[in-house]
Design a protein around this motif. Sequence first.
Motif, PDB file in Angstrom:
ATOM      1  N   HIS A 248       0.799  -1.218   0.000  1.00 26.79           N
ATOM      2  CA  HIS A 248       0.000   0.000   0.000  1.00 26.79           C
ATOM      3  C   HIS A 248       0.839   1.280   0.000  1.00 26.79           C
ATOM      4  O   HIS A 248       0.286   2.373  -0.069  1.00 26.79           O
ATOM      5  N   TRP A 249       2.160   1.144   0.088  1.00 28.43           N
ATOM      6  CA  TRP A 249       2.992   2.330   0.307  1.00 28.43           C
ATOM      7  C   TRP A 249       2.886   3.348  -0.836  1.00 28.43           C
ATOM      8  O   TRP A 249       2.629   4.533  -0.602  1.00 28.43           O
ATOM      9  N   LEU A 254       2.800   7.647  -0.934  1.00 32.27           N
ATOM     10  CA  LEU A 254       3.587   8.499  -1.831  1.00 32.27           C
ATOM     11  C   LEU A 254       2.715   9.364  -2.740  1.00 32.27           C
ATOM     12  O   LEU A 254       2.944  10.572  -2.848  1.00 32.27           O
ATOM     13  N   MET A 255       1.720   8.766  -3.424  1.00 31.36           N
ATOM     14  CA  MET A 255       0.928   9.563  -4.362  1.00 31.36           C
ATOM     15  C   MET A 255       0.088  10.632  -3.654  1.00 31.36           C
ATOM     16  O   MET A 255       0.022  11.773  -4.131  1.00 31.36           O
ATOM     17  N   PRO A 256      -0.540  10.331  -2.515  1.00 33.98           N
ATOM     18  CA  PRO A 256      -1.233  11.414  -1.787  1.00 33.98           C
ATOM     19  C   PRO A 256      -0.269  12.538  -1.380  1.00 33.98           C
ATOM     20  O   PRO A 256      -0.640  13.704  -1.408  1.00 33.98           O
ATOM     21  N   ARG A 264       5.270  18.545  -9.317  1.00 37.25           N
ATOM     22  CA  ARG A 264       5.059  18.245 -10.735  1.00 37.25           C
ATOM     23  C   ARG A 264       6.367  18.007 -11.471  1.00 37.25           C
ATOM     24  O   ARG A 264       7.411  18.540 -11.092  1.00 37.25           O
ATOM     25  N   GLY A 265       6.284  17.195 -12.547  1.00 42.12           N
ATOM     26  CA  GLY A 265       7.436  16.908 -13.392  1.00 42.12           C
ATOM     27  C   GLY A 265       7.639  17.997 -14.429  1.00 42.12           C
ATOM     28  O   GLY A 265       6.915  18.999 -14.458  1.00 42.12           O
ATOM     29  N   ASN A 266       8.602  17.775 -15.336  1.00 44.75           N
ATOM     30  CA  ASN A 266       8.943  18.822 -16.298  1.00 44.75           C
ATOM     31  C   ASN A 266       7.879  19.050 -17.367  1.00 44.75           C
ATOM     32  O   ASN A 266       7.934  20.012 -18.115  1.00 44.75           O
ATOM     33  N   LYS A 267       6.868  18.156 -17.444  1.00 52.14           N
ATOM     34  CA  LYS A 267       5.788  18.355 -18.412  1.00 52.14           C
ATOM     35  C   LYS A 267       4.540  18.922 -17.745  1.00 52.14           C
ATOM     36  O   LYS A 267       3.477  18.991 -18.354  1.00 52.14           O
ATOM     37  N   TYR A 271       4.051  14.430 -10.479  1.00 49.57           N
ATOM     38  CA  TYR A 271       5.188  13.530 -10.680  1.00 49.57           C
ATOM     39  C   TYR A 271       4.833  12.108 -10.229  1.00 49.57           C
ATOM     40  O   TYR A 271       4.416  11.900  -9.081  1.00 49.57           O
ATOM     41  N   PRO A 272       4.991  11.092 -11.124  1.00 52.79           N
ATOM     42  CA  PRO A 272       4.591   9.703 -10.789  1.00 52.79           C
ATOM     43  C   PRO A 272       5.661   8.986  -9.947  1.00 52.79           C
ATOM     44  O   PRO A 272       6.301   8.038 -10.393  1.00 52.79           O
TER      45      PRO A 272
END
Length: 463
Positions: A248-249, A254-256, A264-267, A271-272
């Motif tokens: 569940h980590w 991480l995503m929350p 956010r990433g460069n696009k 960020y995933p």
Amino acid sequence: EYIADVDMKETVKQYAYYKLGKMKPQTVRDYINAKLPMFIEYCSLNGIHSFADVTLEDYLNFNLWMKNDKKVAQQTGFMSCHIVEEIIRIGQIKGWDVPTFHLPKAETANQLWNTKKSMKTNKTKPIPEDVFDKILYHAVHDEKDVLTKSGIIIQSQTGLRINEVLSIQEGCVKRTFDGYDYMEVTLGKTEKGEPIIHKVFINELVKDTIKELSDFTEPLRKESGLKELFLCKSAKKKNAINVYSLEHWNDQKLMPFIKRWDIRGNKGELYPLTSHQFRATFVRELIKRKVPIAMIMKQYSHVSIEMTAHYLTLQEEEVKEIYSDMILSPESKIAGLRAKEIKGKLDDLFHGKTEDEIDDVITDLAKTMSFNPLPTGVCLYDFRRGNCTDGDGCFFYNCPNYITEVQFYPILKDELDLLEKEMARLKELGHEREWQKQYIKYKYLKPLVESLEVQLNGKESVG
């Protein structure tokens, strides 16, 4: 228990025994139980009682049944198909009770489930530096969820796998006789196969984080009798207390965290982030800190209980992936005698391709290339061809197999500055012969540094 037919069960047992030579018992059990039941269900519905009774038509119809009737996800279909294919292939070699029809030479599972991604290794890329800085900043200064904060800080500062972080227990922080702090973790993936207690040096940030985590979960430890620090109340069983689960980590922590702090990433996308990226990022940081990466390559399987930095347990493949991405990616900024040639060939290969296709090209190239880490770059010489005729020529930066990249720039710039000072000193003393020796190195090092400086300033020229 889900296999009713004796003959079929016997073949699966033989397959399990074969897999035990390659994986840990728990992994074998989980692998078979996750991937085989779909085929067993299909056989029950179609009156097939033994692997030997399976025809090529049955095998192909099984895949159509999964696609059309069960409507399974692509990965589920691929893995269910793959295990049946593997049992048949291995069984034909080993003489098990399996069908004798010939499967195509290419992996049928890949063709039937239509993706190259199944064939390539999942490449874990380091977190971009600006994203990493934001993640660490918010974890240290803003994050209120103690488990999330602690997991991110400990992973980012040690390079440990998340399952190793979640294993830490009360009293894990210790101190050496000469005053250095370290923590004890359980390492599951080792050369010896058995989990061991490993000692990892830690900084003040990790030490303070573990203290905060320990205080936070102390009531849960008292109530449950557990010693682990990553504890939480069970969502399913009332009042039950469990060690936080690895499964569940990424989704629940991480995503929350990424959404909460809008990282956010460069696009411009959220960020995933995945937990294993901290490990790849840790290696990149070691490179920047001048740690001799050759040590990582040579001692990746180090499992001694001696006090040692954790990076010695990194897998060779992980380091190779990081180097291939550093040298071969479209964004790479490299220098060396063959840098322009390499960059030109890569540009041709990448032209018109999507990001995923470029990843495939890099993965395939990395498999065919040799990356021998040096303190200031990489040697591309393939030692399978015999010993290198140039000896240690790469340390004079005049070897065509030597390539460096902008992440090594600070080290090379320091070396150039020191070299210039030493040459000035030798000139002043009139030591012409010693000056000439240093100049041989200087005349190759200076263009490298200048080439990297040009690229750092945003220009495209490659030396």
